[in-house]
Design an enzyme around this catalytic site. Sequence first.
Site, PDB file in Angstrom:
ATOM      1  N   LYS A  79       0.845  -1.194   0.000  1.00 21.66           N
ATOM      2  CA  LYS A  79       0.000   0.000   0.000  1.00 21.66           C
ATOM      3  C   LYS A  79       0.884   1.249   0.000  1.00 21.66           C
ATOM      4  O   LYS A  79       1.897   1.305   0.704  1.00 21.66           O
ATOM      5  CB  LYS A  79      -0.915   0.000   1.217  1.00 21.66           C
ATOM      6  CG  LYS A  79      -1.939  -1.116   1.204  1.00 21.66           C
ATOM      7  CD  LYS A  79      -2.828  -1.058   2.442  1.00 21.66           C
ATOM      8  CE  LYS A  79      -3.802  -2.232   2.475  1.00 21.66           C
ATOM      9  NZ  LYS A  79      -4.787  -2.184   1.382  1.00 21.66           N
ATOM     10  N   ARG A 104     -10.011 -11.898   0.436  1.00 18.11           N
ATOM     11  CA  ARG A 104     -10.889 -12.878  -0.213  1.00 18.11           C
ATOM     12  C   ARG A 104     -10.229 -14.255  -0.278  1.00 18.11           C
ATOM     13  O   ARG A 104     -10.924 -15.267  -0.345  1.00 18.11           O
ATOM     14  CB  ARG A 104     -11.276 -12.374  -1.603  1.00 18.11           C
ATOM     15  CG  ARG A 104     -10.139 -12.238  -2.573  1.00 18.11           C
ATOM     16  CD  ARG A 104     -10.486 -11.325  -3.740  1.00 18.11           C
ATOM     17  NE  ARG A 104     -10.633  -9.933  -3.321  1.00 18.11           N
ATOM     18  CZ  ARG A 104     -10.998  -8.949  -4.136  1.00 18.11           C
ATOM     19  NH1 ARG A 104     -11.249  -9.204  -5.410  1.00 18.11           N
ATOM     20  NH2 ARG A 104     -11.107  -7.716  -3.684  1.00 18.11           N
TER      21      ARG A 104
END
Length: 603
Positions: free
Chosen positions: A387, A461
């Site tokens: 990030k 996920r």
Amino acid sequence: MSSESSAAAAAAAAQKPDLDPLPAAKKARISRTRWTFDDPCTEMESNIVAAASLSVSGRAAHEDLDADLVVVGMFGPDDDDDDKDDDKDDDNAKMEVEEKDKKGESESAAAAASGAAAALEGVAKDLDDELGGALSAVMEENSKSFAGGAKLGVATPTLRAVVPGKKGVAKRYVLLGLGKYPEDQKAKGDYGYKIGSAIASKCTAERGVKSVIVVLPLVNQEAVRDMSASFYSDLYSDNRYRNGTNVKVHAENLESVTIVAMGRKEFTASESKGMTASVEEGRVLAGGVFVAKDIVNAPHNVLNSESLANFARKIAADSGDALTCTILDKDQCEERNMGAYLAVARGSETQPQFIHIVYKPKSGEVKRKVGIVGKGLLFDTGGYNIKTGGMELMKFDCGGAAAVLGAARAIGELRPDGVEAHFIVAACENMINEKAFVPSDILTASNGKTIEVMNTDAEGRLTLADALVYADEDAGCEKIIELSTLTGACMVALGKKMCGVFTSDDDLANELDGASRSTSDKCWRMPMASEYNDQLESIVADVKNLGGRYGGAITAGLFLQHFVDKSKPFAHIDIAGPVWNDKTGATGFGAKLVTEWIRRQGV
């Protein structure tokens, strides 16, 4: 060890200076951190729900309102003109607007003040008379913001007045808006939650208040439960990492709050019992919210997969025999071929901890077996797709797990009949080391599906994939919902006040909508557009972990569908927006929603 080495070690030890014993206060502060240089933290402290009592009474006369702070709720004036305007044609509506414009601001203000004074009834009117019209004056001065009580949860400034006949004794009075009176005479929706929040806010703002009486014209058990839940939830203050004068306690001196039903006699024994139960249920819901807030607020150097697993064990232990907790370690996860989850966990300092808490009703009668899965990323760096901004907030990537464990805490205390609930969290961190997964890796989930990794920052996920297979196949759940802070795309679509519900099952969508309306954890159903599945097609594996640029929240939900039996009702709930408030921190969002959904499954 050689004799030379032994001698060297002894010499080094002899050279260490003698240190004075650590002061007791410093020892206590050091022990509280439960941290060492070499080992990760294994425990997380938790905050405790406020001890102030909340009760309900069925009698209200103004001379009985003996408390430091008196809050009088009032509904706003009926706006019949608005209803009539809907039936008028455009010409008549324009004429009416022109007529009103000619009256001028001074006349409008006078009319508003007159209407405000006329709206005072019952106990409020008696108090106003006793106080020489002071309450009416406060309403007139704040007519725009208070609107005669028409704005739910909005309170007037506090009025301080000397009690007649009691020299030197001053009390505080507040008028609280209740919105428009409901046509069906039932308090529902945000009614209880906003009142409870307003009470908590006033109790915090008014220093030194020990006792509070809240007079309301409309009181029922559902409203009392909601008031209790929001009142106690809003008194939350995270002081686990503060010291001295930095410690903040809301409503520090508060001892009791009494809700009084206006204009009726004392409750019957049965009614009183029901009100007491509603207060306690609200307090339990607040306890679940506290758990969720504590988990999301905790920094990663305190909360990791191991300390979360220990906290889950504590939730089960504190429930008596209502909950059981099983933690699968790395080897047990490998035995189940959880390749997607374990790939994410490989980069972390701590071992993966797969949490499974089970609730079974004491009666043994189970109408429905449900699974609740929460994303448990205790920190998300993004992995090798690191990030580039906002990483300091990535401790909230466990918001789904927080909601699930908060609900587990509440269900363990409420003990609803007819439903068996499985709370599942695949806990780990998404970090970077020589073992961490990288883009282009092909992972194999526990149902045999292969996944091409397109981006390591789409890691949540992957952990959820194996958790969903476990809920489906190992736990045998008949319905499954999953909560996660999964996509920024959902935040862009819905903002930070509500979550997105992704499901192909209309009945399940309606169930979640009903639970949302009952708990004020707001949700909105989003499309599950099957035509977007082509974005997940891989040239080397069964599926990719990331779709294209557009529709990212939808493709995330479509990805998760690959890991649940298509015949079972399943919903993905993206809570990335409402789980965090930039001003106050963790919101505890989802804990009440999940608790209410579970409770309704057994009805």
